[in-house]
Write a protein that holds these residues in place. Structure first.
Motif, PDB file in Angstrom:
ATOM      1  N   PRO A  47       2.179  -0.433  -7.690  1.00 29.13           N
ATOM      2  CA  PRO A  47       1.690  -0.146  -6.335  1.00 29.13           C
ATOM      3  C   PRO A  47       0.628   0.953  -6.317  1.00 29.13           C
ATOM      4  O   PRO A  47      -0.298   0.906  -5.509  1.00 29.13           O
ATOM      5  CB  PRO A  47       2.944   0.297  -5.579  1.00 29.13           C
ATOM      6  CG  PRO A  47       4.065  -0.291  -6.337  1.00 29.13           C
ATOM      7  CD  PRO A  47       3.633  -0.326  -7.764  1.00 29.13           C
ATOM      8  N   SER A  75      -2.898  -0.127  -4.830  1.00 27.59           N
ATOM      9  CA  SER A  75      -3.344   0.537  -3.599  1.00 27.59           C
ATOM     10  C   SER A  75      -4.623   1.335  -3.829  1.00 27.59           C
ATOM     11  O   SER A  75      -5.461   1.430  -2.935  1.00 27.59           O
ATOM     12  CB  SER A  75      -2.240   1.440  -3.045  1.00 27.59           C
ATOM     13  OG  SER A  75      -1.966   2.486  -3.943  1.00 27.59           O
ATOM     14  N   ARG A 105      -7.439  -1.103  -3.788  1.00 26.89           N
ATOM     15  CA  ARG A 105      -7.634  -1.663  -2.446  1.00 26.89           C
ATOM     16  C   ARG A 105      -8.325  -0.670  -1.516  1.00 26.89           C
ATOM     17  O   ARG A 105      -9.273  -1.001  -0.827  1.00 26.89           O
ATOM     18  CB  ARG A 105      -6.275  -2.085  -1.876  1.00 26.89           C
ATOM     19  CG  ARG A 105      -6.273  -2.485  -0.427  1.00 26.89           C
ATOM     20  CD  ARG A 105      -7.081  -3.761  -0.204  1.00 26.89           C
ATOM     21  NE  ARG A 105      -6.976  -4.227   1.146  1.00 26.89           N
ATOM     22  CZ  ARG A 105      -7.866  -3.947   2.104  1.00 26.89           C
ATOM     23  NH1 ARG A 105      -8.906  -3.210   1.839  1.00 26.89           N
ATOM     24  NH2 ARG A 105      -7.701  -4.412   3.313  1.00 26.89           N
ATOM     25  N   TRP A 106      -7.835   0.594  -1.483  1.00 27.27           N
ATOM     26  CA  TRP A 106      -8.335   1.550  -0.499  1.00 27.27           C
ATOM     27  C   TRP A 106      -9.136   2.709  -1.092  1.00 27.27           C
ATOM     28  O   TRP A 106      -9.720   3.486  -0.341  1.00 27.27           O
ATOM     29  CB  TRP A 106      -7.178   2.110   0.325  1.00 27.27           C
ATOM     30  CG  TRP A 106      -6.571   1.077   1.206  1.00 27.27           C
ATOM     31  CD1 TRP A 106      -7.134   0.496   2.297  1.00 27.27           C
ATOM     32  CD2 TRP A 106      -5.281   0.478   1.067  1.00 27.27           C
ATOM     33  NE1 TRP A 106      -6.279  -0.422   2.843  1.00 27.27           N
ATOM     34  CE2 TRP A 106      -5.129  -0.452   2.110  1.00 27.27           C
ATOM     35  CE3 TRP A 106      -4.239   0.641   0.170  1.00 27.27           C
ATOM     36  CZ2 TRP A 106      -3.988  -1.208   2.275  1.00 27.27           C
ATOM     37  CZ3 TRP A 106      -3.098  -0.119   0.332  1.00 27.27           C
ATOM     38  CH2 TRP A 106      -2.984  -1.030   1.372  1.00 27.27           C
ATOM     39  N   LEU A 151      -3.134   8.052  -0.536  1.00 26.01           N
ATOM     40  CA  LEU A 151      -2.418   6.826  -0.189  1.00 26.01           C
ATOM     41  C   LEU A 151      -1.803   6.180  -1.427  1.00 26.01           C
ATOM     42  O   LEU A 151      -0.681   5.664  -1.381  1.00 26.01           O
ATOM     43  CB  LEU A 151      -3.379   5.857   0.502  1.00 26.01           C
ATOM     44  CG  LEU A 151      -2.769   4.662   1.196  1.00 26.01           C
ATOM     45  CD1 LEU A 151      -1.808   5.108   2.279  1.00 26.01           C
ATOM     46  CD2 LEU A 151      -3.855   3.801   1.789  1.00 26.01           C
ATOM     47  N   SER A 152      -2.504   6.247  -2.536  1.00 33.09           N
ATOM     48  CA  SER A 152      -1.986   5.673  -3.781  1.00 33.09           C
ATOM     49  C   SER A 152      -0.755   6.424  -4.272  1.00 33.09           C
ATOM     50  O   SER A 152       0.230   5.813  -4.697  1.00 33.09           O
ATOM     51  CB  SER A 152      -3.065   5.700  -4.861  1.00 33.09           C
ATOM     52  OG  SER A 152      -4.170   4.954  -4.460  1.00 33.09           O
ATOM     53  N   ALA A 193       2.126   5.512  -2.085  1.00 30.48           N
ATOM     54  CA  ALA A 193       2.642   4.178  -2.425  1.00 30.48           C
ATOM     55  C   ALA A 193       3.504   4.229  -3.680  1.00 30.48           C
ATOM     56  O   ALA A 193       4.554   3.581  -3.752  1.00 30.48           O
ATOM     57  CB  ALA A 193       1.481   3.205  -2.619  1.00 30.48           C
ATOM     58  N   SER A 247       7.474   3.468  -3.666  1.00 28.42           N
ATOM     59  CA  SER A 247       7.989   2.373  -4.495  1.00 28.42           C
ATOM     60  C   SER A 247       9.001   2.884  -5.511  1.00 28.42           C
ATOM     61  O   SER A 247      10.004   2.220  -5.782  1.00 28.42           O
ATOM     62  CB  SER A 247       6.847   1.637  -5.190  1.00 28.42           C
ATOM     63  OG  SER A 247       6.180   2.492  -6.081  1.00 28.42           O
TER      64      SER A 247
END
Length: 100
Positions: free
Chosen positions: A71, A75, A78-79, A84-85, A88, A92
């Motif tokens: 994750p 992530s 993606r972003w 945020l990573s 995540a 998780s």
């Protein structure tokens, strides 16, 4: 008596702090060797902390830690947001620890 865990936490915190502080403090050093050493030392310290935190003799814990990396990587791609990573990955890891 201070336990080994407390000493380890203090040593890691001090190492991480110095790896980030020294390049800023010696930012205007004239020697290119010092600049090169300090710029690479912070990366090597973070890498060493990462390796020692992922690898463990317990197979189930190792699986949870490796699974929590997916994750984080997905992530970030993606972003493109470190915060945020990390969130995540922590979330998780927490959910996987509840399942195991």
């Amino acid at each position: 008596m201070v336990s080994e865990k407390v000493l380890a936490i203090i040593a890691v915190a001090l190492g991480t702090y110095l790896a980030r502080f020294l390049p800023l403090k010696i930012k205007f050093a004239t020697s290119d060797k010092i600049k090169s050493f300090l710029s690479l030392s912070s990366t090597s310290v973070i890498s060493a902390l990462f390796v020692t935190s992922v690898f463990t003799p317990d197979a189930a814990e190792f699986g949870v830690r490796v699974a929590a990396l997916f994750p984080l990587i997905l992530s970030f791609y993606r972003w493109r947001n470190f915060g945020l990573s990390i969130f995540a990955a922590v979330l998780s890891y927490y959910l996987l620890r509840l399942a195991v």
